[in-house]
Design an enzyme around this catalytic site. Structure first.
Site, PDB file in Angstrom:
ATOM      1  N   TRP A  37      72.036 -23.674  24.184  1.00 40.16           N
ATOM      2  CA  TRP A  37      71.451 -23.730  22.837  1.00 40.16           C
ATOM      3  C   TRP A  37      72.644 -23.643  21.901  1.00 40.16           C
ATOM      4  O   TRP A  37      73.313 -22.614  21.828  1.00 40.16           O
ATOM      5  CB  TRP A  37      70.510 -22.542  22.658  1.00 40.16           C
ATOM      6  CG  TRP A  37      69.658 -22.577  21.429  1.00 40.16           C
ATOM      7  CD1 TRP A  37      68.448 -23.200  21.288  1.00 40.16           C
ATOM      8  CD2 TRP A  37      69.925 -21.945  20.173  1.00 40.16           C
ATOM      9  NE1 TRP A  37      67.957 -22.993  20.021  1.00 40.16           N
ATOM     10  CE2 TRP A  37      68.836 -22.222  19.317  1.00 40.16           C
ATOM     11  CE3 TRP A  37      70.963 -21.172  19.678  1.00 40.16           C
ATOM     12  CZ2 TRP A  37      68.761 -21.773  18.006  1.00 40.16           C
ATOM     13  CZ3 TRP A  37      70.891 -20.710  18.366  1.00 40.16           C
ATOM     14  CH2 TRP A  37      69.799 -21.009  17.552  1.00 40.16           C
ATOM     15  N   HIS A  51      51.840 -13.405  -9.092  1.00 37.78           N
ATOM     16  CA  HIS A  51      53.160 -13.218  -9.692  1.00 37.78           C
ATOM     17  C   HIS A  51      54.095 -14.386  -9.395  1.00 37.78           C
ATOM     18  O   HIS A  51      55.294 -14.193  -9.233  1.00 37.78           O
ATOM     19  CB  HIS A  51      53.759 -11.891  -9.221  1.00 37.78           C
ATOM     20  CG  HIS A  51      52.911 -10.719  -9.595  1.00 37.78           C
ATOM     21  ND1 HIS A  51      52.867 -10.210 -10.864  1.00 37.78           N
ATOM     22  CD2 HIS A  51      52.006 -10.009  -8.880  1.00 37.78           C
ATOM     23  CE1 HIS A  51      52.001  -9.202 -10.915  1.00 37.78           C
ATOM     24  NE2 HIS A  51      51.461  -9.068  -9.709  1.00 37.78           N
ATOM     25  N   GLU A  66      56.303 -22.258  12.697  1.00 35.68           N
ATOM     26  CA  GLU A  66      57.260 -22.418  13.798  1.00 35.68           C
ATOM     27  C   GLU A  66      56.834 -23.460  14.829  1.00 35.68           C
ATOM     28  O   GLU A  66      57.686 -24.038  15.487  1.00 35.68           O
ATOM     29  CB  GLU A  66      57.598 -21.083  14.467  1.00 35.68           C
ATOM     30  CG  GLU A  66      56.474 -20.434  15.219  1.00 35.68           C
ATOM     31  CD  GLU A  66      56.887 -19.101  15.834  1.00 35.68           C
ATOM     32  OE1 GLU A  66      58.050 -18.946  16.234  1.00 35.68           O
ATOM     33  OE2 GLU A  66      56.031 -18.205  15.918  1.00 35.68           O
ATOM     34  N   LYS A 100      53.443 -18.235  12.532  1.00 35.34           N
ATOM     35  CA  LYS A 100      52.966 -19.011  13.695  1.00 35.34           C
ATOM     36  C   LYS A 100      52.809 -20.468  13.308  1.00 35.34           C
ATOM     37  O   LYS A 100      53.227 -21.355  14.042  1.00 35.34           O
ATOM     38  CB  LYS A 100      51.608 -18.493  14.208  1.00 35.34           C
ATOM     39  CG  LYS A 100      51.584 -17.196  14.986  1.00 35.34           C
ATOM     40  CD  LYS A 100      52.201 -17.259  16.341  1.00 35.34           C
ATOM     41  CE  LYS A 100      53.652 -16.927  16.281  1.00 35.34           C
ATOM     42  NZ  LYS A 100      54.051 -15.555  16.431  1.00 35.34           N
ATOM     43  N   ASN A 136      76.670 -17.265  28.394  1.00 31.01           N
ATOM     44  CA  ASN A 136      75.745 -16.981  27.292  1.00 31.01           C
ATOM     45  C   ASN A 136      76.424 -15.967  26.383  1.00 31.01           C
ATOM     46  O   ASN A 136      77.112 -15.070  26.877  1.00 31.01           O
ATOM     47  CB  ASN A 136      74.447 -16.353  27.794  1.00 31.01           C
ATOM     48  CG  ASN A 136      73.603 -17.318  28.592  1.00 31.01           C
ATOM     49  OD1 ASN A 136      73.901 -18.507  28.659  1.00 31.01           O
ATOM     50  ND2 ASN A 136      72.545 -16.809  29.195  1.00 31.01           N
ATOM     51  N   GLY A 137      76.160 -16.068  25.082  1.00 34.99           N
ATOM     52  CA  GLY A 137      76.773 -15.120  24.149  1.00 34.99           C
ATOM     53  C   GLY A 137      77.776 -15.842  23.267  1.00 34.99           C
ATOM     54  O   GLY A 137      77.779 -17.075  23.191  1.00 34.99           O
ATOM     55  N   LYS A 160      63.554 -18.733  22.652  1.00 34.48           N
ATOM     56  CA  LYS A 160      62.625 -17.639  22.919  1.00 34.48           C
ATOM     57  C   LYS A 160      63.249 -16.290  22.596  1.00 34.48           C
ATOM     58  O   LYS A 160      62.608 -15.410  22.065  1.00 34.48           O
ATOM     59  CB  LYS A 160      62.175 -17.702  24.382  1.00 34.48           C
ATOM     60  CG  LYS A 160      61.219 -16.586  24.793  1.00 34.48           C
ATOM     61  CD  LYS A 160      59.918 -16.658  24.016  1.00 34.48           C
ATOM     62  CE  LYS A 160      58.974 -15.510  24.324  1.00 34.48           C
ATOM     63  NZ  LYS A 160      57.994 -15.351  23.218  1.00 34.48           N
ATOM     64  N   CYS A 165      70.302 -19.796  25.551  1.00 38.05           N
ATOM     65  CA  CYS A 165      70.955 -20.309  26.748  1.00 38.05           C
ATOM     66  C   CYS A 165      70.487 -19.635  28.040  1.00 38.05           C
ATOM     67  O   CYS A 165      70.118 -18.465  28.033  1.00 38.05           O
ATOM     68  CB  CYS A 165      72.448 -20.087  26.644  1.00 38.05           C
ATOM     69  SG  CYS A 165      73.201 -20.646  25.136  1.00 38.05           S
ATOM     70  N   ARG A 221      63.167 -20.716  27.227  1.00 36.03           N
ATOM     71  CA  ARG A 221      64.021 -19.935  26.338  1.00 36.03           C
ATOM     72  C   ARG A 221      64.577 -20.771  25.193  1.00 36.03           C
ATOM     73  O   ARG A 221      65.071 -20.230  24.218  1.00 36.03           O
ATOM     74  CB  ARG A 221      65.177 -19.323  27.131  1.00 36.03           C
ATOM     75  CG  ARG A 221      64.708 -18.423  28.253  1.00 36.03           C
ATOM     76  CD  ARG A 221      65.879 -17.885  29.028  1.00 36.03           C
ATOM     77  NE  ARG A 221      66.649 -16.983  28.193  1.00 36.03           N
ATOM     78  CZ  ARG A 221      66.433 -15.676  28.100  1.00 36.03           C
ATOM     79  NH1 ARG A 221      65.458 -15.136  28.796  1.00 36.03           N
ATOM     80  NH2 ARG A 221      67.162 -14.911  27.334  1.00 36.03           N
ATOM     81  N   GLU A 224      52.250 -13.030   9.715  1.00 34.92           N
ATOM     82  CA  GLU A 224      52.316 -13.500  11.097  1.00 34.92           C
ATOM     83  C   GLU A 224      51.604 -14.855  11.239  1.00 34.92           C
ATOM     84  O   GLU A 224      52.086 -15.748  11.936  1.00 34.92           O
ATOM     85  CB  GLU A 224      51.704 -12.434  12.025  1.00 34.92           C
ATOM     86  CG  GLU A 224      51.601 -12.795  13.497  1.00 34.92           C
ATOM     87  CD  GLU A 224      52.936 -13.099  14.168  1.00 34.92           C
ATOM     88  OE1 GLU A 224      53.998 -12.931  13.559  1.00 34.92           O
ATOM     89  OE2 GLU A 224      52.897 -13.551  15.325  1.00 34.92           O
TER      90      GLU A 224
HETATM   91  C1  F6R Z   1      57.939 -15.742  16.633  1.00 36.80           C
HETATM   92  C2  F6R Z   1      58.854 -15.116  17.564  1.00 36.80           C
HETATM   93  C3  F6R Z   1      60.089 -14.467  17.030  1.00 36.80           C
HETATM   94  C4  F6R Z   1      60.375 -13.171  17.799  1.00 36.80           C
HETATM   95  C5  F6R Z   1      61.725 -12.576  17.368  1.00 36.80           C
HETATM   96  C6  F6R Z   1      61.986 -11.253  18.057  1.00 36.80           C
HETATM   97  O1  F6R Z   1      56.830 -16.246  17.286  1.00 36.80           O
HETATM   98  O2  F6R Z   1      58.645 -15.132  18.750  1.00 36.80           O
HETATM   99  O3  F6R Z   1      60.006 -14.241  15.654  1.00 36.80           O
HETATM  100  O4  F6R Z   1      59.330 -12.277  17.538  1.00 36.80           O
HETATM  101  O5  F6R Z   1      62.747 -13.469  17.692  1.00 36.80           O
HETATM  102  O6  F6R Z   1      62.010 -11.398  19.447  1.00 36.80           O
HETATM  103  P1  F6R Z   1      61.872 -10.154  20.407  1.00 36.80           P
HETATM  104  O7  F6R Z   1      60.495  -9.605  20.207  1.00 36.80           O
HETATM  105  O8  F6R Z   1      62.085 -10.688  21.781  1.00 36.80           O
HETATM  106  O9  F6R Z   1      62.923  -9.167  19.973  1.00 36.80           O
END
Ligand code: F6R
Length: 616
Positions: free
Chosen positions: A75, A512, A496, A493, A101-102, A611, A2, A27, A489
């Site tokens: 959100w 396994h 997502e 990527k 927010n929250g 985000k 949010c 975000r 990772e």
């Molecule tokens: C994946 C991604 C998330 C963040 C995670 C932690 O591409 O962006 O997995 O890495 O939400 O976010 P931060 O680093 O802001 O604590």
């Protein structure tokens, strides 16, 4: 997650608020809304589901007059993304409007109390319970709150459990905003005869660089010229004004099609910034200003715990290898969401490292507090300056990679790995690393940005290769040692942003169970640079080929053997094996980006994602 924007000043609020919401779109959100106050003391509210564009179109057709207002991108957490659940929420009399927010954890009991008073909810949200409670106290409170907006807000915030960043306006106080914070960021931009309040500096930057950050349990009463800060318990505060360092160009696309692509391509420059001034080649040492006088303590820690979420957790896994190999100190990594509830055993002389791009991830903030409570010395590796983790850790090292707007984290990941390498080398030098080995590692680290440039120059070839496999719904990513987290990772990527199912594994673990998934042509991305695990990885490749899987190899330049074995190959420049994640990650980022493009997805706004995950 949010986003909040609020304005009080001489300018028409609606346009400015909508522009602010656009700056916060990255975000993640699913609905948007605005409420403005005009001279005849009417609250004008507009809410829409979906894009901020929908709200902008609505505002073009309907009136939103006034020079005071609040706006929000939601959100959904409590209640579906519908118009009636979108913020701002009003109290029953329509006097008070709130954006939040929250999460208000005790909203059910507040709602039950309000129902007893004859106030029925108009939405499914927790936020509305807070707005209604403020309104109830303002109109009927009886404890000195009646008719006193500020006192009603204070009292309500006292009674709620949970987290909030919020802004309140009232038609009885058309020239005021009340902003408050507990666990969810709020900053106030101080302009010339105006204030812009927001949950993120991106919404403020084009109006002013002068900002006041609210801390937890603080509140600010804002008018055009006045900012009166106090604790929620009414203890007056004098807050200092900070300067936002972010430039507008850094948060705009600047000619790129997507923020993610811009940020992938920014990595050479971003990492040069991360490393700048931190490597003293003459002395063969690492200089980390953020550690200041704690730097010498690096010699005495007996254990390192790394924590974070998602991509930051993957960087932490790489850190585990770096600390153990280079500093010979026991290291372990834990998801922040697990650490915070696990009652971890923290011995004396433990360094707790919290990794977070945003510095606001709820679980990571909670894990930091848990580490501190148990006596660990804490160190934040954070990108956003002034964020909660940056301010609460005992010491810290900023990434300095610039704002990361793309929802999929890219340059923050490589920035985190580079900072971890600096720290591990620094710690290693204070224990057993020779000056020569240290200098060699630092030289190789310094060369990484130029090596990434060479990989980025192959972007078109990586796109063509990706498009050959993009119809496949299931992919595997394999790696060993320090490249096992890179496999994780790469898989994250891909899933997502392209919504392809992908699994990352330590290469040997494939046998396994997951090997059962491999059928003809299944893409198996193998991260296989030349290191001490190379022969083992090649054996794993043979196993995949034996099941007719398609191997996409990430290999060290000049590796002919893998070129013969693999169905497709992407070369990365040779570097020190422990630093190889900084190069092997880049093709995987590009593959995910091109896969999402080929599938027609909105790369910067992937479905269901935010985000910054500021709620549990
Ligand atoms: C994946 C991604 C998330 C963040 C995670 C932690 O591409 O962006 O997995 O890495 O939400 O976010 P931060 O680093 O802001 O604590």
């Amino acid at each position: 997650m949010c986003g909040i924007v609020g304005y009080v000043g001489p300018r028409p609020a609606a346009e400015l608020l909508v522009t602010g919401l656009r700056r916060l779109e990255y975000r993640g959100y699913d609905s948007a809304g605005i409420a403005t106050l005009d001279g005849d003391r009417v609250l004008h509210r507009h809410r829409t589901v979906g894009e901020v564009d929908n709200l902008a179109r609505k505002l073009a057709a309907e009136r939103a007059p006034g020079t005071t207002g609040i706006a929000h991108t939601r959100w959904a957490t409590h209640g579906a993304p519908t118009q009636r659940n979108a913020h701002p929420h009003f109290d029953a009399s329509g006097t008070i409007a709130v954006v939040h927010n929250g999460i208000i954890e005790n909203y059910r009991s507040i709602r039950a109390f309000l129902t007893e008073q004859g106030i029925e909810p108009a939405s499914e949200t927790d936020t509305e319970a807070l707005a209604q409670l403020i309104g109830y106290l303002y109109h009927d409170g009886g404890n000195g709150e009646s008719g006193n907006l500020l006192a009603s807000v204070r009292r309500a915030l006292h009674d709620v459990r949970g987290t909030f960043g919020l802004v309140v306006i009232s038609r009885d106080h058309p020239d005021q905003l009340i902003a408050a914070r507990r666990g969810s960021p709020v900053l106030v931009g101080v302009g010339d005869g105006e204030h812009v309040v927001a949950s993120d500096g991106a919404a403020v930057i084009e109006h002013t660089r002068q900002v006041v950050y609210l801390d937890d349990n603080e509140l600010a009463l804002l008018t055009r010229d006045g900012l009166r800060a106090s604790t929620i318990d009414d203890i007056p505060l004098s807050k200092s004004v900070s300067t936002l360092e972010v430039r507008l160009q850094e948060i705009e696309l600047d000619g790129h099609r997507h923020h993610m692509s811009k940020e992938i391509h920014e990595q050479p420059a971003a990492l040069r910034n991360t490393l700048r001034g931190r490597i003293d080649q003459n002395e063969g040492t690492v200089v980390l200003g953020g550690l200041a006088d704690r730097e010498r303590e690096l010699a005495r820690y007996q254990r390192v715990i790394l924590t974070g979420c998602g991509t930051a957790w993957h960087a932490g896994l790489i850190g585990e290898y770096l600390f153990e190999e280079l500093a010979r100190v026991p290291a372990e990594v834990e998801y922040a969401s697990e650490l915070r509830y696990r009652n971890p055993v923290i011995q004396r002389n433990t360094l707790g490292i919290v990794l977070s791009q945003s510095g606001e991830t709820a679980d990571s903030v909670a894990a930091l507090r848990e580490l501190q409570l148990k006596g660990a010395t804490t160190l934040g590796i954070v990108n956003v300056v002034g964020s909660s983790i940056a301010r609460e850790t005992d010491s810290g090292v900023y990434l300095h990679v610039g704002p990361e707007i793309g929802v999929a984290s890219t340059k923050a990941f490589t920035g985190q790995v580079a900072v971890l390498a600096l720290l591990a080398i620094n710690m290693g030098r204070r224990r057993h690393l020779s000056p020569e080995r240290t200098a060699g590692l630092l030289r190789q680290l310094d060369e990484i940005p130029a090596k990434i440039e060479r990989i980025l120059a192959m972007a078109d070839a990586i796109r063509d290769l990706t498009e050959r496999y993009v119809e496949r719904e299931n992919w595997l990513y394999l790696g060993r040692g320090v490249n096992y987290p890179v496999a994780l990772e790469g898989a994250l990527k891909l899933k997502e942003i392209s919504y392809i199912h992908a699994e990352g594994l330590p290469a040997a673990e494939m046998k396994h169970g997951p090997i059962a998934l491999i059928d003809r042509g299944m893409p198996v991305v193998v991260v296989a640079p030349r290191d001490h695990t190379y022969d083992k990885v090649v054996a794993n490749i043979e196993e995949v080929k034996g099941r007719a899987g398609s191997i996409i190899a990430i290999a060290t330049e000049g590796d002919r053997h893998l070129a013969e074995l693999a169905d497709a190959i992407i070369y990365v420049p040779k570097t020190h094996p422990l630093l190889s994640p900084l190069v092997t990650t880049i093709p995987l980022q590009l593959m995910a980006y091109y896969a999402a493009l080929a599938r027609g997805h909105n790369v910067d706004r992937p479905r269901n994602l935010a985000k910054s995950v500021t709620v549990e």
